[in-house]
Design a protein around this motif. Structure first.
Motif, short mmCIF file in Angstrom:
data_model
loop_
_atom_site.label_atom_id
_atom_site.label_comp_id
_atom_site.label_asym_id
_atom_site.label_seq_id
_atom_site.Cartn_x
_atom_site.Cartn_y
_atom_site.Cartn_z
N THR A 176 42.18 -33.96 29.59
CA THR A 176 42.69 -35.07 28.78
C THR A 176 42.43 -34.90 27.29
OG1 THR A 176 40.64 -36.34 28.99
CG2 THR A 176 42.31 -36.65 30.71
N LEU A 177 41.36 -34.20 26.93
CA LEU A 177 40.91 -34.10 25.53
C LEU A 177 40.78 -35.49 24.91
CD1 LEU A 177 42.89 -30.98 24.26
CD2 LEU A 177 40.51 -31.10 24.99
N LEU A 178 40.34 -36.43 25.72
CA LEU A 178 40.15 -37.80 25.26
C LEU A 178 38.86 -37.91 24.47
CD1 LEU A 178 41.02 -40.83 25.39
CD2 LEU A 178 39.59 -40.99 27.45
N MET A 179 38.94 -38.49 23.27
CA MET A 179 37.76 -38.68 22.45
C MET A 179 37.39 -40.16 22.45
SD MET A 179 36.90 -37.39 18.58
CE MET A 179 38.06 -38.45 17.71
N THR A 180 36.14 -40.45 22.78
CA THR A 180 35.64 -41.82 22.79
C THR A 180 34.35 -41.90 21.98
OG1 THR A 180 34.49 -41.39 24.89
CG2 THR A 180 36.68 -42.40 25.01
N LEU A 181 34.02 -43.12 21.55
CA LEU A 181 32.84 -43.31 20.71
C LEU A 181 31.96 -44.40 21.29
CD1 LEU A 181 35.40 -42.65 18.68
CD2 LEU A 181 33.69 -43.05 16.94
N GLU A 182 30.68 -44.27 21.03
CA GLU A 182 29.70 -45.29 21.39
C GLU A 182 29.13 -45.90 20.12
OE1 GLU A 182 29.09 -46.13 24.45
OE2 GLU A 182 30.02 -44.47 25.56
N ASP A 183 28.73 -47.15 20.23
CA ASP A 183 28.04 -47.85 19.14
C ASP A 183 28.92 -48.05 17.90
OD1 ASP A 183 25.10 -45.99 19.97
OD2 ASP A 183 25.67 -47.98 20.65
N GLU A 207 38.45 -35.42 10.52
CA GLU A 207 38.80 -34.00 10.66
C GLU A 207 38.86 -33.60 12.13
OE1 GLU A 207 36.44 -31.27 8.37
OE2 GLU A 207 36.09 -32.75 6.79
N VAL A 208 37.89 -34.08 12.91
CA VAL A 208 37.86 -33.74 14.33
C VAL A 208 39.08 -34.30 15.04
CG1 VAL A 208 36.61 -34.07 16.50
CG2 VAL A 208 35.34 -33.55 14.40
N ARG A 209 39.43 -35.52 14.72
CA ARG A 209 40.58 -36.15 15.38
C ARG A 209 41.86 -35.37 15.10
NH1 ARG A 209 44.89 -39.72 14.80
NH2 ARG A 209 45.08 -41.32 16.40
N ILE A 210 42.08 -34.98 13.85
CA ILE A 210 43.29 -34.24 13.49
C ILE A 210 43.31 -32.89 14.20
CG2 ILE A 210 44.45 -33.05 11.59
CD1 ILE A 210 43.56 -35.41 9.80
N ALA A 211 42.16 -32.20 14.21
CA ALA A 211 42.09 -30.89 14.88
C ALA A 211 42.32 -31.02 16.38
CB ALA A 211 40.74 -30.24 14.60
N LEU A 212 41.79 -32.09 16.96
CA LEU A 212 41.95 -32.31 18.39
C LEU A 212 43.41 -32.56 18.75
CD1 LEU A 212 40.03 -32.37 20.83
CD2 LEU A 212 39.93 -34.85 20.59
N GLU A 213 44.13 -33.30 17.90
CA GLU A 213 45.56 -33.52 18.14
C GLU A 213 46.31 -32.19 18.08
OE1 GLU A 213 47.20 -36.23 19.10
OE2 GLU A 213 45.25 -37.18 19.27
N GLY A 214 45.90 -31.31 17.17
CA GLY A 214 46.52 -30.00 17.11
C GLY A 214 46.27 -29.19 18.37
N LEU A 215 45.05 -29.28 18.90
CA LEU A 215 44.71 -28.56 20.13
C LEU A 215 45.52 -29.10 21.31
CD1 LEU A 215 42.93 -26.41 21.44
CD2 LEU A 215 41.19 -28.17 21.80
N ALA A 258 26.51 -42.55 10.87
CA ALA A 258 27.47 -43.64 10.71
C ALA A 258 27.55 -44.07 9.25
CB ALA A 258 27.09 -44.82 11.59
N ARG A 259 28.02 -43.15 8.43
CA ARG A 259 28.24 -43.44 7.02
C ARG A 259 29.45 -42.63 6.54
NH1 ARG A 259 23.11 -40.59 3.89
NH2 ARG A 259 23.45 -38.45 4.64
N GLU A 260 29.72 -42.66 5.27
CA GLU A 260 30.97 -42.11 4.75
C GLU A 260 31.25 -40.68 5.20
OE1 GLU A 260 32.45 -40.98 0.33
OE2 GLU A 260 32.01 -43.10 0.65
N ALA A 261 30.26 -39.80 5.06
CA ALA A 261 30.48 -38.40 5.42
C ALA A 261 30.75 -38.24 6.90
CB ALA A 261 29.27 -37.56 5.02
N GLY A 262 30.08 -39.03 7.73
CA GLY A 262 30.29 -38.96 9.17
C GLY A 262 31.68 -39.39 9.57
N PHE A 263 32.17 -40.47 8.98
CA PHE A 263 33.52 -40.93 9.29
C PHE A 263 34.56 -39.93 8.79
CE2 PHE A 263 31.47 -45.19 9.59
CZ PHE A 263 31.85 -45.47 10.89
N ALA A 264 34.30 -39.31 7.65
CA ALA A 264 35.22 -38.29 7.15
C ALA A 264 35.31 -37.12 8.11
CB ALA A 264 34.78 -37.81 5.76
N LYS A 265 34.15 -36.68 8.62
CA LYS A 265 34.13 -35.57 9.57
C LYS A 265 34.83 -35.98 10.87
CE LYS A 265 32.48 -32.22 9.03
NZ LYS A 265 33.07 -30.94 8.55
N LEU A 266 34.66 -37.22 11.27
CA LEU A 266 35.32 -37.72 12.47
C LEU A 266 36.84 -37.64 12.32
CD1 LEU A 266 34.55 -38.89 15.19
CD2 LEU A 266 34.59 -41.16 14.16
#
Length: 317
Positions: free
Chosen positions: A99-106, A82-90, A72-80
């Motif tokens: 559903t390809l629904l992405m959810t987060l905890e904490d 990337e994942v969101r954009i790739a998931l929208e493409g999928l 939960a810091r800068e690099a992690g949010f940046a990677k998140l």
């Protein structure tokens, strides 16, 4: 150290695909929960126990989920991001993966949204366009600015198929064209064509939420309903939609998937005006040959083939 726990819900068939997508983004060490595999294991190994926790059975019933963790810091949010954009493409490429629904905890939803926006920056596309997120400020210089709020619909400019179409539009739009955008999503291609000099565009999609997204993105670019119209419906199955679309377009765009492009191929000639051009994309490498064959069988000649990271676009007349 705080960690983000991210879940992606899919179906049994989608687990391998989603895992491969994450691996391609250097996200490994995932946890896979597969309800079907769990039930198979229970049925085929009854000799090894006489009791199964009911809560566990309920939790696993119908579940196909991949979980992974990011700091939960800068690099992690940046990677998140990337994942969101790739998931929208999928989601655009495949409709058979749940559903390809992405959810987060904490992490609060607002925190996730704000952190993701930090890493979605202005993006140069081709030689003329600069895609600028609504929340960013940027000097486009000599480039044509294309302001965008992608929201939850597909079409951010980051996916290879969208880049292929945008770079082709830079050359195809000479000024004054009448454009038809099939499968418009966020409206990015329609809006880009208008910003590059097209006279009018009709954006069509089967998903009703694309209407608001396309109209909002048009408004961000100073484009009103007199230039961009949005139609919700299925050209392939609804005669009233086909009638409303009509024909005589200078440029027809279809950034969809191979199967839909193949189904559209017999109709393209009727949509184009004299000398009109058909630009299609959303085609993965393994389906390119099928698409080209379908286009040729319906009197369309591929003038140019473009490729980006295993995705193809075709310019046809």
């Amino acid at each position: 150290m705080r960690w983000l726990e991210i879940h992606i819900d899919t179906n049994h068939a989608g687990l391998e695909t989603v895992q491969a997508l994450l691996s391609g983004l250097d996200v490994d060490g995932v946890v896979i929960e597969d309800g079907e595999e769990f039930q198979d294991f229970l049925e085929n190994n009854r000799d090894y126990w006489d009791y199964v926790d009911e809560d566990l059975e309920r939790r696993m019933a119908g579940r196909s989920r991949i979980t992974f963790y990011l700091e939960a810091r800068e690099a992690g949010f940046a990677k998140l991001g990337e994942v969101r954009i790739a998931l929208e493409g999928l989601k655009q490429e495949r409709t058979d993966l749940g559903t390809l629904l992405m959810t987060l905890e904490d992490v609060e939803d607002a925190d996730w949204e704000n952190n993701w926006k930090q890493y979605y920056k202005p993006m140069e596309i081709g030689e003329r366009l600069l895609v600028i997120p609504q929340w960013e400020e940027a000097d486009p210089g000599e480039r044509v600015p294309l302001y965008l709020d992608p929201g939850l619909t597909f079409g951010t400019g980051a996916h290879a198929t969208t880049r292929l179409c945008l770079t082709a539009l830079e050359r195809l739009v000479q000024g004054g064209e009448r454009v038809l955008d099939l499968g418009c999503g966020s409206g990015i291609l329609s809006v880009a064509a208008l910003r590059l000099g097209a006279a009018s565009a009709l954006a069509v999609d089967i998903d009703d939420k694309c209407r608001d997204a396309a109209e909002e993105n048009a408004g961000l670019n100073g484009i009103g309903p007199e230039q961009l119209s949005v139609l919700i419906g299925n050209l392939l199955t609804d005669g009233t939609v086909a009638e409303a679309i009509g024909g005589g377009y200078d440029l027809v765009l279809a950034n969809i998937v191979a199967d839909v492009i193949i189904a559209l191929a017999p109709r393209v000639r009727g949509l184009l005006g004299p000398g009109g051009t058909f630009l299609c994309s959303g085609v993965i490498e393994g389906r390119a040959g099928e698409v080209v064959s379908a286009l040729a069988a319906n009197g369309l000649k591929v003038l140019e083939k473009r490729e980006d990271n295993g995705w193809f676009a075709f310019i046809c007349q």
